[in-house]
Scaffold this motif. Structure first.
Motif, PDB file in Angstrom:
ATOM      1  N   UNK A   1     -36.561  20.522  -4.655  1.00 49.71           N
ATOM      2  CA  UNK A   1     -36.165  19.671  -3.539  1.00 49.71           C
ATOM      3  C   UNK A   1     -37.314  19.487  -2.553  1.00 49.71           C
ATOM      4  N   UNK A   2     -38.020  20.577  -2.262  1.00 47.26           N
ATOM      5  CA  UNK A   2     -39.135  20.503  -1.315  1.00 47.26           C
ATOM      6  C   UNK A   2     -40.223  19.550  -1.789  1.00 47.26           C
ATOM      7  N   UNK A   3     -40.453  19.503  -3.088  1.00 47.60           N
ATOM      8  CA  UNK A   3     -41.540  18.668  -3.607  1.00 47.60           C
ATOM      9  C   UNK A   3     -41.098  17.266  -4.010  1.00 47.60           C
ATOM     10  N   UNK A   4     -39.792  17.039  -4.143  1.00 49.08           N
ATOM     11  CA  UNK A   4     -39.327  15.736  -4.633  1.00 49.08           C
ATOM     12  C   UNK A   4     -38.421  14.976  -3.668  1.00 49.08           C
ATOM     13  N   UNK A   5     -38.190  15.507  -2.482  1.00 44.98           N
ATOM     14  CA  UNK A   5     -37.342  14.800  -1.523  1.00 44.98           C
ATOM     15  C   UNK A   5     -38.045  13.553  -1.014  1.00 44.98           C
ATOM     16  N   UNK A   6     -37.251  12.576  -0.652  1.00 46.20           N
ATOM     17  CA  UNK A   6     -37.789  11.311  -0.164  1.00 46.20           C
ATOM     18  C   UNK A   6     -38.630  11.549   1.091  1.00 46.20           C
ATOM     19  N   UNK A   7     -39.801  10.940   1.154  1.00 42.68           N
ATOM     20  CA  UNK A   7     -40.677  11.149   2.308  1.00 42.68           C
ATOM     21  C   UNK A   7     -40.068  10.657   3.616  1.00 42.68           C
ATOM     22  N   UNK A   8     -39.126   9.742   3.549  1.00 43.24           N
ATOM     23  CA  UNK A   8     -38.517   9.231   4.784  1.00 43.24           C
ATOM     24  C   UNK A   8     -37.557  10.235   5.425  1.00 43.24           C
ATOM     25  N   UNK A   9     -37.255  11.329   4.726  1.00 42.81           N
ATOM     26  CA  UNK A   9     -36.440  12.393   5.317  1.00 42.81           C
ATOM     27  C   UNK A   9     -37.341  13.236   6.207  1.00 42.81           C
ATOM     28  N   UNK A  10     -37.468  12.782   7.426  1.00 40.00           N
ATOM     29  CA  UNK A  10     -38.370  13.462   8.351  1.00 40.00           C
ATOM     30  C   UNK A  10     -37.585  14.441   9.215  1.00 40.00           C
ATOM     31  N   UNK A  11     -38.300  15.248   9.920  1.00 37.32           N
ATOM     32  CA  UNK A  11     -37.670  16.210  10.810  1.00 37.32           C
ATOM     33  C   UNK A  11     -37.445  17.535  10.111  1.00 37.32           C
ATOM     34  N   UNK A  12     -36.561  18.287  10.679  1.00 40.67           N
ATOM     35  CA  UNK A  12     -36.284  19.631  10.197  1.00 40.67           C
ATOM     36  C   UNK A  12     -35.464  19.567   8.907  1.00 40.67           C
ATOM     37  N   UNK A  13     -36.058  20.001   7.801  1.00 41.45           N
ATOM     38  CA  UNK A  13     -35.392  19.947   6.499  1.00 41.45           C
ATOM     39  C   UNK A  13     -34.133  20.810   6.487  1.00 41.45           C
ATOM     40  N   UNK A  14     -34.064  21.825   7.360  1.00 37.46           N
ATOM     41  CA  UNK A  14     -32.864  22.667   7.423  1.00 37.46           C
ATOM     42  C   UNK A  14     -31.633  21.828   7.746  1.00 37.46           C
ATOM     43  N   UNK A  15     -31.788  20.833   8.608  1.00 34.38           N
ATOM     44  CA  UNK A  15     -30.671  19.951   8.957  1.00 34.38           C
ATOM     45  C   UNK A  15     -30.123  19.254   7.717  1.00 34.38           C
ATOM     46  N   UNK A  16     -30.998  18.704   6.899  1.00 33.57           N
ATOM     47  CA  UNK A  16     -30.559  17.979   5.704  1.00 33.57           C
ATOM     48  C   UNK A  16     -29.886  18.910   4.706  1.00 33.57           C
ATOM     49  N   UNK A  17     -30.403  20.126   4.579  1.00 33.00           N
ATOM     50  CA  UNK A  17     -29.822  21.082   3.637  1.00 33.00           C
ATOM     51  C   UNK A  17     -28.432  21.524   4.096  1.00 33.00           C
ATOM     52  N   UNK A  18     -28.249  21.723   5.390  1.00 35.27           N
ATOM     53  CA  UNK A  18     -26.927  22.113   5.902  1.00 35.27           C
ATOM     54  C   UNK A  18     -25.955  20.928   5.800  1.00 35.27           C
ATOM     55  N   UNK A  19     -26.415  19.731   6.093  1.00 38.58           N
ATOM     56  CA  UNK A  19     -25.545  18.557   5.970  1.00 38.58           C
ATOM     57  C   UNK A  19     -25.086  18.333   4.528  1.00 38.58           C
ATOM     58  N   UNK A  20     -25.917  18.709   3.580  1.00 38.46           N
ATOM     59  CA  UNK A  20     -25.555  18.568   2.155  1.00 38.46           C
ATOM     60  C   UNK A  20     -24.290  19.363   1.839  1.00 38.46           C
ATOM     61  N   UNK A  21     -24.104  20.492   2.515  1.00 35.83           N
ATOM     62  CA  UNK A  21     -22.897  21.295   2.300  1.00 35.83           C
ATOM     63  C   UNK A  21     -21.659  20.469   2.647  1.00 35.83           C
ATOM     64  N   UNK A  22     -21.713  19.745   3.760  1.00 31.25           N
ATOM     65  CA  UNK A  22     -20.576  18.905   4.167  1.00 31.25           C
ATOM     66  C   UNK A  22     -20.271  17.835   3.127  1.00 31.25           C
ATOM     67  N   UNK A  23     -21.311  17.246   2.580  1.00 29.87           N
ATOM     68  CA  UNK A  23     -21.118  16.238   1.534  1.00 29.87           C
ATOM     69  C   UNK A  23     -20.391  16.848   0.338  1.00 29.87           C
ATOM     70  N   UNK A  24     -20.817  18.026  -0.070  1.00 28.35           N
ATOM     71  CA  UNK A  24     -20.198  18.685  -1.216  1.00 28.35           C
ATOM     72  C   UNK A  24     -18.756  19.092  -0.930  1.00 28.35           C
ATOM     73  N   UNK A  25     -18.474  19.544   0.292  1.00 31.49           N
ATOM     74  CA  UNK A  25     -17.096  19.886   0.666  1.00 31.49           C
ATOM     75  C   UNK A  25     -16.212  18.648   0.562  1.00 31.49           C
ATOM     76  N   UNK A  26     -16.727  17.505   0.979  1.00 34.31           N
ATOM     77  CA  UNK A  26     -15.975  16.255   0.838  1.00 34.31           C
ATOM     78  C   UNK A  26     -15.670  15.939  -0.619  1.00 34.31           C
ATOM     79  N   UNK A  27     -16.599  16.256  -1.494  1.00 34.55           N
ATOM     80  CA  UNK A  27     -16.372  16.015  -2.923  1.00 34.55           C
ATOM     81  C   UNK A  27     -15.313  16.970  -3.479  1.00 34.55           C
ATOM     82  N   UNK A  28     -15.256  18.192  -2.948  1.00 32.32           N
ATOM     83  CA  UNK A  28     -14.178  19.110  -3.348  1.00 32.32           C
ATOM     84  C   UNK A  28     -12.832  18.532  -2.920  1.00 32.32           C
TER      85      UNK A  28
END
Length: 112
Positions: free
Chosen positions: A16-43
């Motif tokens: 993920x660190x090497x292949x994430x879209x370059x436009x995802x700027x800022x603190x990567x921790x935010x995107x990783x934590x938000x991903x959890x919410x996306x997955x919970x929605x899929x559950x």
């Protein structure tokens, strides 16, 4: 070296660190934590589909879909934790032991 879940998480995090879209700027921790919410929605979506709770869609998912999505929540959470701290494995182990000790005080020390 044993191929543990945490080593697999480290490999996924590196990918993920090497292949994430370059436009995802800022603190990567935010995107990783938000991903959890996306997955919970899929559950939730899979649960609705497995139980047929949405009359418009009916039985659109299986319980295997629910299980898969739950695993994705866990993996996403592990990746987020590993992104936030280098001590992810130790912290999770300590937290899990704390929860066990809290609800099962008569079993303190078991499995340690």
């Amino acid at each position: 070296m044993e191929d543990t879940a945490w080593l697999r998480v480290a490999r996924l995090r590196h990918w993920l660190d090497t292949n994430s879209a370059p436009e995802l700027t800022g603190d990567v921790r935010l995107w990783r934590v938000l991903k959890i919410s996306e997955e919970v929605g899929e559950v939730a979506e899979a649960m609705h589909g497995a139980t047929g709770a949405n009359p418009r869609k009916g039985a659109s998912h299986t319980w295997d879909d629910v299980h898969t999505e739950l695993c994705d929540v866990i993996v996403s959470s592990m990746i987020a934790l590993a992104t936030c701290t280098p001590d992810a494995a130790r912290l999770l182990d300590e937290r899990l032991q704390h929860l066990v000790d809290r609800v099962m005080p008569s079993c303190e020390g078991m499995g340690r």
